[in-house]
Design an enzyme around this catalytic site. Sequence first.
Site, mmCIF file in Angstrom:
data_model
loop_
_atom_site.group_PDB
_atom_site.id
_atom_site.type_symbol
_atom_site.label_atom_id
_atom_site.label_comp_id
_atom_site.label_asym_id
_atom_site.label_seq_id
_atom_site.Cartn_x
_atom_site.Cartn_y
_atom_site.Cartn_z
ATOM 1 N N GLY A 112 0.821 -1.209 0.000
ATOM 2 C CA GLY A 112 0.000 0.000 0.000
ATOM 3 C C GLY A 112 0.855 1.259 0.000
ATOM 4 O O GLY A 112 1.996 1.255 -0.468
ATOM 5 N N ASP A 137 -8.041 -0.502 1.402
ATOM 6 C CA ASP A 137 -8.466 0.896 1.586
ATOM 7 C C ASP A 137 -8.733 1.621 0.262
ATOM 8 O O ASP A 137 -9.394 2.667 0.258
ATOM 9 C CB ASP A 137 -7.397 1.678 2.367
ATOM 10 C CG ASP A 137 -7.073 1.046 3.720
ATOM 11 O OD1 ASP A 137 -7.916 0.290 4.223
ATOM 12 O OD2 ASP A 137 -5.985 1.311 4.255
ATOM 13 N N ARG A 172 -33.293 -1.434 16.800
ATOM 14 C CA ARG A 172 -32.115 -0.771 17.366
ATOM 15 C C ARG A 172 -31.403 0.135 16.350
ATOM 16 O O ARG A 172 -31.581 -0.010 15.134
ATOM 17 C CB ARG A 172 -31.101 -1.830 17.810
ATOM 18 C CG ARG A 172 -31.475 -2.475 19.110
ATOM 19 C CD ARG A 172 -30.570 -3.641 19.405
ATOM 20 N NE ARG A 172 -30.765 -4.109 20.775
ATOM 21 C CZ ARG A 172 -30.442 -5.307 21.198
ATOM 22 N NH1 ARG A 172 -29.910 -6.181 20.381
ATOM 23 N NH2 ARG A 172 -30.643 -5.640 22.449
ATOM 24 N N MET A 179 -13.208 -0.652 8.199
ATOM 25 C CA MET A 179 -11.797 -0.246 8.069
ATOM 26 C C MET A 179 -11.620 0.756 6.927
ATOM 27 O O MET A 179 -12.581 1.105 6.242
ATOM 28 C CB MET A 179 -10.925 -1.472 7.832
ATOM 29 C CG MET A 179 -10.450 -2.133 9.099
ATOM 30 S SD MET A 179 -9.223 -3.386 8.711
ATOM 31 C CE MET A 179 -8.613 -3.775 10.332
HETATM 32 O O1 F6P Z 1 -4.377 -0.534 5.360
HETATM 33 C C1 F6P Z 1 -5.158 -1.645 5.613
HETATM 34 C C2 F6P Z 1 -5.698 -1.609 7.009
HETATM 35 O O2 F6P Z 1 -6.478 -2.765 7.210
HETATM 36 C C3 F6P Z 1 -6.498 -0.358 7.364
HETATM 37 O O3 F6P Z 1 -7.801 -0.394 6.842
HETATM 38 C C4 F6P Z 1 -6.418 -0.395 8.864
HETATM 39 O O4 F6P Z 1 -6.548 0.900 9.397
HETATM 40 C C5 F6P Z 1 -5.038 -0.933 9.121
HETATM 41 O O5 F6P Z 1 -4.665 -1.635 7.957
HETATM 42 C C6 F6P Z 1 -4.937 -1.863 10.305
HETATM 43 O O6 F6P Z 1 -3.609 -2.152 10.496
HETATM 44 P P1 F6P Z 1 -3.033 -3.347 11.392
HETATM 45 O O7 F6P Z 1 -3.273 -4.615 10.641
HETATM 46 O O8 F6P Z 1 -1.594 -3.029 11.524
HETATM 47 O O9 F6P Z 1 -3.807 -3.320 12.670
#
Ligand code: F6P
Length: 358
Positions: A112, A137, A172, A179
Amino acid sequence: MKRVGFLTSGGDCQALNATMRGVAKALYNELGTEVEIFGFEEGYKGLIYNEYRQMTPRDFSGILTKGGTILGSSRESFKTMRTPDENGLDKVAAMKQNYRRLELDCLVILGGNGTQKTANLLREEGLNIIHLPKTIDNDIWGTDMTFGFQSAVDIATNCIDCIHTTAASHGRVFIVEVMGHKVGWLTLHAGIAGGADIVLIPEIPYDIDKVCDAIARRNRAKKGFTILAVAEGAISKQDAKLSKKEYKKKLENYEYPSVSYELADEIQKRTGADVRVTVPGHMQRGGSPNPYDRVLSTRLGSKAAELIIAGKYGYMVGIVNGETCKVPLGEVAGKLKMVDPNAGIIKEAKRIGISFGD
Ligand code: F6P
């Protein structure tokens, strides 16, 4: 003879193996025994500490549907790449040395944004690099789509679908936290696909009053329940106005595990609704790539092989308007692709009544 290194770095996603398979199959198919592939283990770590294995066509068989990465991954921060390790090792120099020692023609780097910055650094240092855009993402500049994104959309959507039935039964308010790090692509797509009533993304700071208004509107319409798809990076209008320093200070004393819990608390206090939070978390990165990602990865991988065979290096391979393309790495590294708050997709979603809390 072409000697090619592979590495997968940063958070994993569903189609890393499918993409490596695409590159490898195309190289083996076109070059036969005139290609050798070396896989570095656990991302840049493997390149820094010379941990690699020679791969064979067999390694790339049967992995199209396999999630994760057969090479392993790690997060090696771009910011500290120039900082020597605990034993004083110059990491950049070590990576260059190991690349040269193996007499590589190029390095294929799947990752990424952070990974891409280091890939560009290595390019600037004289290595031949091909970058392949991985992330759930979808925030990589220069490509319409990253691999992993559509598979994650499937999972997040499925989660919202499951929440729908229980939210309706109990009347609810449900928050599904999606994410996406600092961007809202995943939340936006899963939110629309899952029929969420309110979608909150970092690019459109929310006003809690507007969020509660949207819930009240649904109650008046006797809908009985409300579903919010909230990006992990969602931010209120108030917080968006804070300076970086002030926001950091707020987070130091933050009493909630994430923004969704703060929202749930606020909504409960203001509306008296029964609010629940669901966080699918890393599930969104797991499992098998969906068919879209399998096709995308195969195409990107095959295109990367074309560049390698032609000796064209220093590019990210992306997809724009349905066609694979090469984008100079130096032009995209360090840029974040965010959702445009004025994009058609936002307007279309608003037109059907989805609230963005703005
Ligand atoms: O970049 C991918 C991602 O899954 C994001 O969506 C998230 O914020 C981050 O990585 C989580 O990172 P880690 O796996 O280091 O907790």
